[in-house]
Design an enzyme around this catalytic site. Structure first.
Site, short mmCIF file in Angstrom:
data_model
loop_
_atom_site.label_atom_id
_atom_site.label_comp_id
_atom_site.label_asym_id
_atom_site.label_seq_id
_atom_site.Cartn_x
_atom_site.Cartn_y
_atom_site.Cartn_z
N CYS A 122 0.87 -1.17 0.00
CA CYS A 122 0.00 0.00 0.00
C CYS A 122 0.91 1.23 0.00
CB CYS A 122 -0.95 -0.02 1.20
SG CYS A 122 -0.12 0.08 2.80
N GLN A 123 0.47 2.33 0.52
CA GLN A 123 1.30 3.53 0.51
C GLN A 123 2.38 3.49 1.58
OE1 GLN A 123 0.89 5.60 -1.97
NE2 GLN A 123 2.48 7.03 -1.39
#
Length: 147
Positions: free
Chosen positions: A104-105
Protein backbone atom coordinates in the site's frame (compact mmCIF):
# COMPACT_ATOMS: atom_id res chain seq x y z
CA UNK A 1 18.37 5.98 46.09
CA UNK A 2 15.13 4.55 47.42
CA UNK A 3 11.81 5.97 46.28
CA UNK A 4 8.87 5.62 48.63
CA UNK A 5 5.41 4.77 47.34
CA UNK A 6 4.27 8.24 48.37
CA UNK A 7 7.01 9.85 46.24
CA UNK A 8 6.05 7.66 43.27
CA UNK A 9 2.38 8.63 43.59
CA UNK A 10 3.34 12.29 43.89
CA UNK A 11 5.48 12.02 40.73
CA UNK A 12 2.64 10.34 38.82
CA UNK A 13 0.20 12.99 40.03
CA UNK A 14 2.50 15.85 39.04
CA UNK A 15 3.39 14.32 35.66
CA UNK A 16 0.15 12.58 34.72
CA UNK A 17 0.38 13.52 31.01
CA UNK A 18 3.84 12.02 30.68
CA UNK A 19 2.83 8.96 32.72
CA UNK A 20 -0.29 8.45 30.58
CA UNK A 21 1.77 8.74 27.41
CA UNK A 22 4.26 6.17 28.70
CA UNK A 23 1.43 3.81 29.61
CA UNK A 24 -0.20 4.15 26.17
CA UNK A 25 3.08 3.63 24.30
CA UNK A 26 3.86 0.58 26.42
CA UNK A 27 0.39 -0.82 25.79
CA UNK A 28 0.76 -0.31 22.02
CA UNK A 29 4.17 -2.00 21.99
CA UNK A 30 2.82 -5.00 23.91
CA UNK A 31 -0.15 -5.19 21.52
CA UNK A 32 2.20 -5.10 18.52
CA UNK A 33 4.36 -7.88 19.99
CA UNK A 34 1.31 -10.06 20.63
CA UNK A 35 -0.05 -9.32 17.15
CA UNK A 36 3.30 -10.20 15.56
CA UNK A 37 3.49 -13.48 17.48
CA UNK A 38 0.11 -14.63 16.19
CA UNK A 39 0.35 -13.18 12.67
CA UNK A 40 -0.09 -15.83 10.00
CA UNK A 41 1.60 -13.81 7.29
CA UNK A 42 5.13 -12.48 7.09
CA UNK A 43 6.62 -9.04 6.59
CA UNK A 44 9.24 -8.41 3.94
CA UNK A 45 11.41 -5.42 3.09
CA UNK A 46 11.27 -4.03 -0.45
CA UNK A 47 14.53 -5.82 -1.30
CA UNK A 48 13.19 -9.11 0.06
CA UNK A 49 10.05 -8.51 -2.01
CA UNK A 50 12.20 -8.19 -5.14
CA UNK A 51 13.76 -11.59 -4.40
CA UNK A 52 10.29 -13.10 -4.07
CA UNK A 53 9.15 -11.36 -7.25
CA UNK A 54 11.95 -13.08 -9.15
CA UNK A 55 9.94 -16.27 -8.69
CA UNK A 56 7.51 -16.71 -11.56
CA UNK A 57 4.46 -17.44 -9.42
CA UNK A 58 4.67 -14.41 -7.13
CA UNK A 59 1.76 -11.96 -7.39
CA UNK A 60 1.98 -8.37 -6.16
CA UNK A 61 -1.27 -6.88 -4.90
CA UNK A 62 -1.48 -3.12 -4.39
CA UNK A 63 -4.37 -2.34 -2.05
CA UNK A 64 -4.31 1.44 -2.54
CA UNK A 65 -7.11 3.34 -4.21
CA UNK A 66 -6.97 3.60 -8.04
CA UNK A 67 -5.86 7.25 -8.00
CA UNK A 68 -2.91 6.38 -5.71
CA UNK A 69 -2.05 3.38 -7.87
CA UNK A 70 -2.05 5.56 -11.00
CA UNK A 71 0.56 7.87 -9.43
CA UNK A 72 3.08 5.00 -9.45
CA UNK A 73 3.15 1.32 -8.56
CA UNK A 74 5.29 -1.80 -8.79
CA UNK A 75 5.49 -3.13 -12.35
CA UNK A 76 2.94 -5.91 -12.84
CA UNK A 77 1.10 -5.24 -9.57
CA UNK A 78 -2.65 -5.84 -9.47
CA UNK A 79 -4.69 -3.00 -8.04
CA UNK A 80 -7.33 -4.34 -5.68
CA UNK A 81 -8.32 -1.63 -3.17
CA UNK A 82 -8.50 -2.87 0.42
CA UNK A 83 -12.24 -2.12 0.62
CA UNK A 84 -12.88 -4.47 -2.33
CA UNK A 85 -10.41 -7.22 -1.41
CA UNK A 86 -13.06 -9.57 0.00
CA UNK A 87 -15.37 -9.31 -2.99
CA UNK A 88 -12.48 -9.60 -5.50
CA UNK A 89 -10.61 -12.42 -3.74
CA UNK A 90 -11.94 -14.89 -6.32
CA UNK A 91 -9.62 -13.22 -8.88
CA UNK A 92 -6.71 -14.42 -6.77
CA UNK A 93 -7.99 -17.97 -6.23
CA UNK A 94 -5.62 -19.50 -8.84
CA UNK A 95 -2.75 -18.11 -6.75
CA UNK A 96 -3.91 -19.54 -3.41
CA UNK A 97 -0.63 -21.49 -2.95
CA UNK A 98 1.66 -18.90 -4.61
CA UNK A 99 3.51 -16.11 -2.83
CA UNK A 100 1.37 -12.95 -2.60
CA UNK A 101 3.10 -9.68 -1.76
CA UNK A 102 0.69 -7.05 -0.49
CA UNK A 103 1.62 -3.37 -0.59
CA UNK A 104 0.00 0.00 0.00
CA UNK A 105 1.30 3.53 0.51
CA UNK A 106 2.94 3.20 3.93
CA UNK A 107 2.34 -0.36 5.14
CA UNK A 108 -0.82 0.14 7.19
CA UNK A 109 -3.42 -1.13 4.72
CA UNK A 110 -1.18 -4.00 3.61
CA UNK A 111 -1.16 -5.31 7.20
CA UNK A 112 -4.98 -5.42 7.19
CA UNK A 113 -4.98 -6.98 3.71
CA UNK A 114 -2.49 -9.64 4.80
CA UNK A 115 -4.72 -10.63 7.71
CA UNK A 116 -7.76 -10.74 5.44
CA UNK A 117 -6.02 -12.89 2.80
CA UNK A 118 -4.79 -15.44 5.35
CA UNK A 119 -8.34 -15.70 6.73
CA UNK A 120 -9.50 -16.38 3.16
CA UNK A 121 -7.10 -19.34 2.94
CA UNK A 122 -4.10 -17.90 1.10
CA UNK A 123 -1.01 -19.62 2.47
CA UNK A 124 2.00 -17.54 1.39
CA UNK A 125 1.09 -13.93 2.15
CA UNK A 126 3.80 -11.30 2.58
CA UNK A 127 3.17 -7.73 3.65
CA UNK A 128 5.73 -5.22 2.37
CA UNK A 129 7.06 -3.13 5.26
CA UNK A 130 6.84 0.58 4.60
CA UNK A 131 4.76 0.17 1.44
CA UNK A 132 5.48 2.27 -1.62
CA UNK A 133 7.26 4.88 0.51
CA UNK A 134 9.90 2.27 1.39
CA UNK A 135 9.96 0.95 -2.21
CA UNK A 136 10.72 4.44 -3.54
CA UNK A 137 13.25 5.10 -0.77
CA UNK A 138 15.19 2.08 -2.04
CA UNK A 139 15.13 3.65 -5.56
CA UNK A 140 13.29 0.62 -6.93
CA UNK A 141 11.43 1.05 -10.23
CA UNK A 142 7.94 2.52 -10.31
CA UNK A 143 5.53 2.15 -13.21
CA UNK A 144 2.73 4.53 -14.10
CA UNK A 145 1.11 2.16 -16.58
CA UNK A 146 -2.23 0.64 -15.76
CA UNK A 147 -1.72 -2.67 -13.93
Amino acid sequence: MNITPEQLLEFIGNHWVMTSGLFIVTLLLVQDLIDSAFRKHQSVTPNEAVLLMNQDETVVIDVREPNEFAEGHIEGARNIPLAKLGERAAELAPHREHPLIVTCQSGTRSLAAGKQLTKLGFTKVYEMKGGMFAWKDQSLPVSKKRG
